[in-house]
Design a protein around this motif. Sequence first.
Motif, PDB file in Angstrom:
ATOM      1  N   HIS A 136       0.826  -1.202   0.000  1.00  0.00           N
ATOM      2  CA  HIS A 136       0.000   0.000   0.000  1.00  0.00           C
ATOM      3  C   HIS A 136       0.860   1.252   0.000  1.00  0.00           C
ATOM      4  O   HIS A 136       0.561   2.222  -0.716  1.00  0.00           O
ATOM      5  CB  HIS A 136      -0.912  -0.002   1.236  1.00  0.00           C
ATOM      6  CG  HIS A 136      -1.864   1.153   1.295  1.00  0.00           C
ATOM      7  ND1 HIS A 136      -3.079   1.150   0.643  1.00  0.00           N
ATOM      8  CD2 HIS A 136      -1.767   2.363   1.899  1.00  0.00           C
ATOM      9  CE1 HIS A 136      -3.683   2.305   0.858  1.00  0.00           C
ATOM     10  NE2 HIS A 136      -2.918   3.061   1.617  1.00  0.00           N
ATOM     11  N   LEU A 137       1.920   1.235   0.780  1.00  0.00           N
ATOM     12  CA  LEU A 137       2.786   2.413   0.863  1.00  0.00           C
ATOM     13  C   LEU A 137       3.498   2.649  -0.470  1.00  0.00           C
ATOM     14  O   LEU A 137       3.683   3.810  -0.883  1.00  0.00           O
ATOM     15  CB  LEU A 137       3.821   2.225   1.988  1.00  0.00           C
ATOM     16  CG  LEU A 137       3.246   2.219   3.410  1.00  0.00           C
ATOM     17  CD1 LEU A 137       4.350   1.945   4.422  1.00  0.00           C
ATOM     18  CD2 LEU A 137       2.583   3.556   3.723  1.00  0.00           C
ATOM     19  N   PHE A 138       3.881   1.562  -1.160  1.00  0.00           N
ATOM     20  CA  PHE A 138       4.541   1.693  -2.459  1.00  0.00           C
ATOM     21  C   PHE A 138       3.586   2.301  -3.483  1.00  0.00           C
ATOM     22  O   PHE A 138       3.988   3.090  -4.335  1.00  0.00           O
ATOM     23  CB  PHE A 138       5.039   0.332  -2.961  1.00  0.00           C
ATOM     24  CG  PHE A 138       6.244  -0.163  -2.192  1.00  0.00           C
ATOM     25  CD1 PHE A 138       7.191   0.705  -1.711  1.00  0.00           C
ATOM     26  CD2 PHE A 138       6.419  -1.536  -1.984  1.00  0.00           C
ATOM     27  CE1 PHE A 138       8.297   0.248  -1.017  1.00  0.00           C
ATOM     28  CE2 PHE A 138       7.528  -2.010  -1.293  1.00  0.00           C
ATOM     29  CZ  PHE A 138       8.466  -1.104  -0.806  1.00  0.00           C
ATOM     30  N   GLN A 139       2.301   1.952  -3.393  1.00  0.00           N
ATOM     31  CA  GLN A 139       1.314   2.472  -4.308  1.00  0.00           C
ATOM     32  C   GLN A 139       1.085   3.969  -4.100  1.00  0.00           C
ATOM     33  O   GLN A 139       0.706   4.691  -5.019  1.00  0.00           O
ATOM     34  CB  GLN A 139      -0.013   1.737  -4.154  1.00  0.00           C
ATOM     35  CG  GLN A 139       0.030   0.296  -4.664  1.00  0.00           C
ATOM     36  CD  GLN A 139      -1.276  -0.436  -4.405  1.00  0.00           C
ATOM     37  OE1 GLN A 139      -2.217   0.121  -3.862  1.00  0.00           O
ATOM     38  NE2 GLN A 139      -1.317  -1.713  -4.796  1.00  0.00           N
ATOM     39  N   MET A 140       1.304   4.414  -2.874  1.00  0.00           N
ATOM     40  CA  MET A 140       1.104   5.830  -2.544  1.00  0.00           C
ATOM     41  C   MET A 140       2.236   6.694  -3.057  1.00  0.00           C
ATOM     42  O   MET A 140       2.094   7.916  -3.177  1.00  0.00           O
ATOM     43  CB  MET A 140       0.966   6.000  -1.029  1.00  0.00           C
ATOM     44  CG  MET A 140      -0.300   5.372  -0.448  1.00  0.00           C
ATOM     45  SD  MET A 140      -0.337   5.456   1.354  1.00  0.00           S
ATOM     46  CE  MET A 140      -0.290   7.221   1.642  1.00  0.00           C
ATOM     47  N   LEU A 141       3.387   6.084  -3.344  1.00  0.00           N
ATOM     48  CA  LEU A 141       4.545   6.842  -3.815  1.00  0.00           C
ATOM     49  C   LEU A 141       4.382   7.282  -5.272  1.00  0.00           C
ATOM     50  O   LEU A 141       3.758   6.600  -6.062  1.00  0.00           O
ATOM     51  CB  LEU A 141       5.826   6.011  -3.632  1.00  0.00           C
ATOM     52  CG  LEU A 141       6.178   5.664  -2.189  1.00  0.00           C
ATOM     53  CD1 LEU A 141       7.418   4.752  -2.168  1.00  0.00           C
ATOM     54  CD2 LEU A 141       6.440   6.928  -1.386  1.00  0.00           C
TER      55      LEU A 141
END
Length: 201
Positions: free
Chosen positions: A196-201
């Motif tokens: 999820h955090l990678f998708q937010m980048l």
Amino acid sequence: MVKTILTGVTAYISTGLDYLIILMVIFGRVKHRDRWLVLAGDFAGTAVLVGSSLAIAFFLGFVPAEWLLGLLGIIPIYMGVKLWIQGDDDDTDAVAEKVANPKGLIGSVALITMATCGADNVGIYVPIFTTVDPAKIPLILLTFAVMVVIFWEIGYRLACLPKVADVLEKQGRYLTIAVYILIGLYIMWDSGTFQHLFQML
């Protein structure tokens, strides 16, 4: 089922390696016939810690997004880094003094278990209980109960082998650090936190 058991075993070992040293100190001060009281006290202290972790996990379970719960994996990672930097602060002399009197041994061991393992156990167990399937929790609890008995027996045996105990005391800390960090990373990955955090980048 195997994965659930391995999760319980890994979690218990990660918080129990240092406690083995404490158990050896206890067994060095109690009589052979009183070792069953040590087991009872160990169970009592562990039950309080596991019960507290379950209660906290229950309330955290109301957080809707699973990836948010995965952020709890930061706790064991932090604990591993902290142990690496600051070292262990278990006072074995104080432990030996508390168990010198067989009267109230169960209560003393329970208090020692909660005092020496409290932060570690809750810090590891809460993220696991929060992110695992609730139907698998009884199996994890059963695994913990079995591990309590196994560690109790190992601690008793090691108390008779000073050389092995010395190696465990010196190297056990580094193994604990590695397991703490790996558990934290696994919780974050399994909960989809990293994704999820990678998708937010």
